[in-house]
Design a protein around this motif. Structure first.
Motif, mmCIF file in Angstrom:
data_model
loop_
_atom_site.group_PDB
_atom_site.id
_atom_site.type_symbol
_atom_site.label_atom_id
_atom_site.label_comp_id
_atom_site.label_asym_id
_atom_site.label_seq_id
_atom_site.Cartn_x
_atom_site.Cartn_y
_atom_site.Cartn_z
ATOM 1 N N GLU A 209 0.807 -1.219 0.000
ATOM 2 C CA GLU A 209 0.000 0.000 0.000
ATOM 3 C C GLU A 209 0.847 1.280 0.000
ATOM 4 O O GLU A 209 0.350 2.372 -0.243
ATOM 5 C CB GLU A 209 -0.951 0.006 1.213
ATOM 6 C CG GLU A 209 -0.220 0.130 2.537
ATOM 7 C CD GLU A 209 -1.171 0.137 3.727
ATOM 8 O OE1 GLU A 209 -1.556 1.230 4.159
ATOM 9 O OE2 GLU A 209 -1.508 -0.948 4.218
ATOM 10 N N PHE A 210 2.144 1.138 0.307
ATOM 11 C CA PHE A 210 3.018 2.312 0.372
ATOM 12 C C PHE A 210 3.616 2.697 -0.990
ATOM 13 O O PHE A 210 4.303 3.702 -1.098
ATOM 14 C CB PHE A 210 4.179 2.074 1.351
ATOM 15 C CG PHE A 210 3.761 2.067 2.784
ATOM 16 C CD1 PHE A 210 3.824 3.227 3.549
ATOM 17 C CD2 PHE A 210 3.287 0.915 3.383
ATOM 18 C CE1 PHE A 210 3.442 3.228 4.875
ATOM 19 C CE2 PHE A 210 2.902 0.895 4.708
ATOM 20 C CZ PHE A 210 2.966 2.056 5.461
ATOM 21 N N LEU A 211 3.360 1.865 -1.984
ATOM 22 C CA LEU A 211 4.002 2.066 -3.281
ATOM 23 C C LEU A 211 3.816 3.480 -3.854
ATOM 24 O O LEU A 211 4.810 4.148 -4.217
ATOM 25 C CB LEU A 211 3.492 1.003 -4.259
ATOM 26 C CG LEU A 211 4.501 0.400 -5.221
ATOM 27 C CD1 LEU A 211 5.797 0.027 -4.553
ATOM 28 C CD2 LEU A 211 3.892 -0.818 -5.895
ATOM 29 N N LEU A 278 21.270 7.272 3.185
ATOM 30 C CA LEU A 278 20.082 7.486 4.020
ATOM 31 C C LEU A 278 18.942 6.720 3.366
ATOM 32 O O LEU A 278 18.816 6.735 2.138
ATOM 33 C CB LEU A 278 19.741 8.980 4.071
ATOM 34 C CG LEU A 278 20.783 9.874 4.766
ATOM 35 C CD1 LEU A 278 20.465 11.343 4.520
ATOM 36 C CD2 LEU A 278 20.835 9.593 6.269
ATOM 37 N N GLU A 279 18.134 6.055 4.178
ATOM 38 C CA GLU A 279 17.085 5.233 3.576
ATOM 39 C C GLU A 279 15.720 5.599 4.140
ATOM 40 O O GLU A 279 15.546 5.726 5.349
ATOM 41 C CB GLU A 279 17.390 3.754 3.792
ATOM 42 C CG GLU A 279 18.693 3.384 3.096
ATOM 43 C CD GLU A 279 19.014 1.900 3.132
ATOM 44 O OE1 GLU A 279 18.952 1.280 2.076
ATOM 45 O OE2 GLU A 279 19.313 1.387 4.213
ATOM 46 N N ILE A 280 14.775 5.783 3.240
ATOM 47 C CA ILE A 280 13.411 6.140 3.622
ATOM 48 C C ILE A 280 12.556 4.888 3.461
ATOM 49 O O ILE A 280 12.508 4.290 2.381
ATOM 50 C CB ILE A 280 12.869 7.291 2.727
ATOM 51 C CG1 ILE A 280 13.686 8.562 2.984
ATOM 52 C CG2 ILE A 280 11.400 7.578 3.004
ATOM 53 C CD1 ILE A 280 14.818 8.784 2.084
ATOM 54 N N ARG A 281 11.899 4.504 4.574
ATOM 55 C CA ARG A 281 11.145 3.238 4.556
ATOM 56 C C ARG A 281 9.782 3.414 5.206
ATOM 57 O O ARG A 281 9.613 4.267 6.065
ATOM 58 C CB ARG A 281 11.894 2.177 5.398
ATOM 59 C CG ARG A 281 13.299 1.965 5.011
ATOM 60 C CD ARG A 281 14.104 1.333 6.135
ATOM 61 N NE ARG A 281 13.643 0.001 6.446
ATOM 62 C CZ ARG A 281 14.397 -0.931 7.007
ATOM 63 N NH1 ARG A 281 15.653 -0.675 7.310
ATOM 64 N NH2 ARG A 281 13.917 -2.116 7.277
ATOM 65 N N PRO A 282 8.816 2.580 4.856
ATOM 66 C CA PRO A 282 7.507 2.632 5.522
ATOM 67 C C PRO A 282 7.635 2.272 6.997
ATOM 68 O O PRO A 282 8.493 1.459 7.371
ATOM 69 C CB PRO A 282 6.700 1.543 4.800
ATOM 70 C CG PRO A 282 7.424 1.249 3.538
ATOM 71 C CD PRO A 282 8.862 1.568 3.785
ATOM 72 N N VAL A 283 6.785 2.889 7.807
ATOM 73 C CA VAL A 283 6.752 2.527 9.226
ATOM 74 C C VAL A 283 5.924 1.252 9.349
ATOM 75 O O VAL A 283 4.719 1.289 9.585
ATOM 76 C CB VAL A 283 6.110 3.661 10.070
ATOM 77 C CG1 VAL A 283 6.063 3.258 11.542
ATOM 78 C CG2 VAL A 283 6.884 4.942 9.914
ATOM 79 N N ILE A 284 6.567 0.139 9.108
ATOM 80 C CA ILE A 284 5.870 -1.134 9.323
ATOM 81 C C ILE A 284 6.790 -2.040 10.132
ATOM 82 O O ILE A 284 8.008 -1.873 10.108
ATOM 83 C CB ILE A 284 5.443 -1.838 8.007
ATOM 84 C CG1 ILE A 284 6.668 -2.318 7.200
ATOM 85 C CG2 ILE A 284 4.548 -0.947 7.173
ATOM 86 C CD1 ILE A 284 6.272 -3.276 6.083
ATOM 87 N N ASP A 285 6.178 -2.960 10.824
ATOM 88 C CA ASP A 285 6.954 -3.861 11.661
ATOM 89 C C ASP A 285 7.496 -4.995 10.785
ATOM 90 O O ASP A 285 7.059 -6.143 10.879
ATOM 91 C CB ASP A 285 6.035 -4.395 12.779
ATOM 92 C CG ASP A 285 6.818 -5.267 13.753
ATOM 93 O OD1 ASP A 285 8.059 -5.181 13.745
ATOM 94 O OD2 ASP A 285 6.174 -6.038 14.494
ATOM 95 N N TRP A 286 8.393 -4.623 9.914
ATOM 96 C CA TRP A 286 8.948 -5.622 9.001
ATOM 97 C C TRP A 286 10.383 -5.240 8.683
ATOM 98 O O TRP A 286 10.686 -4.061 8.489
ATOM 99 C CB TRP A 286 8.119 -5.683 7.699
ATOM 100 C CG TRP A 286 8.375 -6.968 6.970
ATOM 101 C CD1 TRP A 286 9.273 -7.161 5.963
ATOM 102 C CD2 TRP A 286 7.772 -8.230 7.227
ATOM 103 N NE1 TRP A 286 9.256 -8.476 5.561
ATOM 104 C CE2 TRP A 286 8.336 -9.157 6.330
ATOM 105 C CE3 TRP A 286 6.808 -8.680 8.131
ATOM 106 C CZ2 TRP A 286 7.971 -10.504 6.309
ATOM 107 C CZ3 TRP A 286 6.442 -10.007 8.102
ATOM 108 C CH2 TRP A 286 7.013 -10.907 7.203
#
Ligand SMILES: O=P(O)(O)OC[C@H]1O[C@H](O[C@H]2O[C@H](CO)[C@@H](O)[C@H](O)[C@H]2O)[C@H](O)[C@@H](O)[C@@H]1O
Length: 373
Positions: A209-211, A278-286
């Motif tokens: 869903e973050f795509l 630097l890395e931008i990532r979704p806030v998910i528990d994964w």
């Protein structure tokens, strides 16, 4: 073998605070610090508590974190005796090796433990299978390494777990007989299989869903960093990398500030860092650790006494996988590093060439073991 996800959704609700536990030191990592022996006089800087993503870069320590994100190059300083400095570094590394022994010198111990077990291999890509280079597009794997990985996959279930997009890392590795987890484990696929219905693939994408959001941020980052000489923004599908390896150090705070300015508008994204990136990532528990658990479960290899998972990696993001193996007592991590580092791994290897030697030895050992049965 089918990948059968049997896990709750890792997507966190909107208002859940940014998870920092996987980045800072956690209670679970305490035991190995406790194993430091006082007579070693080994001082490794403690991992810095990760700055809040909205903090000012100068006050929060982002800049320090960025500077510390890759082994420093040796500088010749007229006030320092270079030989002495290098001898000191070697002594420090040797002391560190007592805590995180070389997986090559400990090979017999490792294989004694692996006897009669299914070894499952998890391999990071950059800095593990390919050497770190200035241009991320040129991080090629040698053909000797490719052969070593291919041979290993013939004897052990083998997965590549990378921060890169799955397609890109697959392109670099070029082997179809492996499992691939791209975007730090947020994009997992099993090996391509021939079935009656043609090619069959098994896909798991917990951050799908973050795509659109990631795509939008990628475009903003390109636009907002294009004037910073040497910067490079890489689209890793479910995360974005902003490279500063070739940026003049004087502009590192500028690049960090530009990134922070953009992601402050995206509470569901977080910022982490790797080796000069630097890395931008979704806030998910994964993370890579969850990906290892997922793959083990999908392969029917989880919670079995006759399975030994081994994870080889060089980066901060690999620590999540080392931790999963260490805490669960499932298997062990091997950190690839030429300098002492705090880690949840059990063993170490100096560089990708040693990783290749380790894989070759593992195959040789397995062949001999099979021949005796
Ligand atoms: O999980 P990995 O497979 O280790 O991927 C982590 C990042 O690796 C790449 O960047 C790193 O390697 C580059 C090539 O050697 C180097 O130029 C860069 O400074 C390193 O940070 C990749 O480009 C990133 O997208 C990955 O997240």
């Amino acid at each position: 073998m089918d990948l059968k996800p049997n896990l709750n959704s890792p997507v966190l609700a909107d208002q859940v605070p940014v998870k920092m536990s996987s980045l800072g030191r956690s209670a679970t990592s305490a035991p190995y610090w406790a194993s430091f022996s006082s007579d070693l006089h080994l001082i490794i800087p403690k991992r810095r508590t990760f700055p809040n993503k909205l903090d000012d870069v100068r006050t929060s320590g982002w800049l320090d974190a960025m500077k510390a994100s890759s082994p420093p190059r040796k500088k010749i300083n007229k006030d320092i005796n270079f030989d002495t400095a290098s001898e000191e570094a070697d002594a420090l590394y040797l002391s560190w090796l007592k805590i995180y022994p070389s997986a090559i010198s400990s090979f017999e111990k490792i294989t004694n433990y692996a006897k009669g077990k299914t070894v499952a291999l998890f391999l990071d890509y950059d800095g593990t299978l390919s050497p770190i280079v200035d241009n991320p597009e040129h991080a090629f794997m040698s053909s000797a390494m490719r052969t070593a990985v291919k041979n290993a996959a013939g004897y052990f279930p083998t997965a590549i777990i990378s921060g890169r997009s799955r397609d890109k890392v697959h392109g670099f590795v070029g082997l179809n007989e492996l499992y691939y987890a791209g975007s730090h484990g947020m994009d997992i696929i099993g090996p391509v299989k021939d079935s009656k219905r043609g090619k069959e693939v098994n896909l798991f994408q917990p951050a799908s869903e973050f795509l659109p959001m990631i795509d939008e941020v990628f475009r903003s980052l390109i636009k907002n960093t294009k004037d910073i000489l040497g910067s490079k923004v890489e689209n890793n599908k479910f995360c974005v990398s902003v490279h500063y390896r070739l940026v003049d150090e004087k502009s590192w705070d500028l690049i960090a500030q530009r990134v922070l300015d953009i992601i402050k508008n995206y509470p569901r994204l977080r910022l982490t860092y790797g080796r000069k990136v630097l890395e931008i990532r979704p806030v998910i528990d994964w993370n890579k650790g969850r990906a290892v658990e997922f793959l083990l479960e999908s392969l029917g290899l989880n919670d079995r006494d006759d399975v030994l998972p081994i994870y080889v990696g060089d980066d901060r993001t690999d620590e999540d996988a080392f931790k999963v193996l260490r805490v669960g007592g499932k298997g062990f991590g091997i950190l690839v590093s030429s300098v002492p580092k705090e880690t949840n791994a059990y063993y170490s290897l100096r560089e990708p060439l040693e990783v290749m030697d380790f894989l070759i030895s593992l195959v040789r050992w397995k062949k001999a073991e099979m021949a005796t049965h």
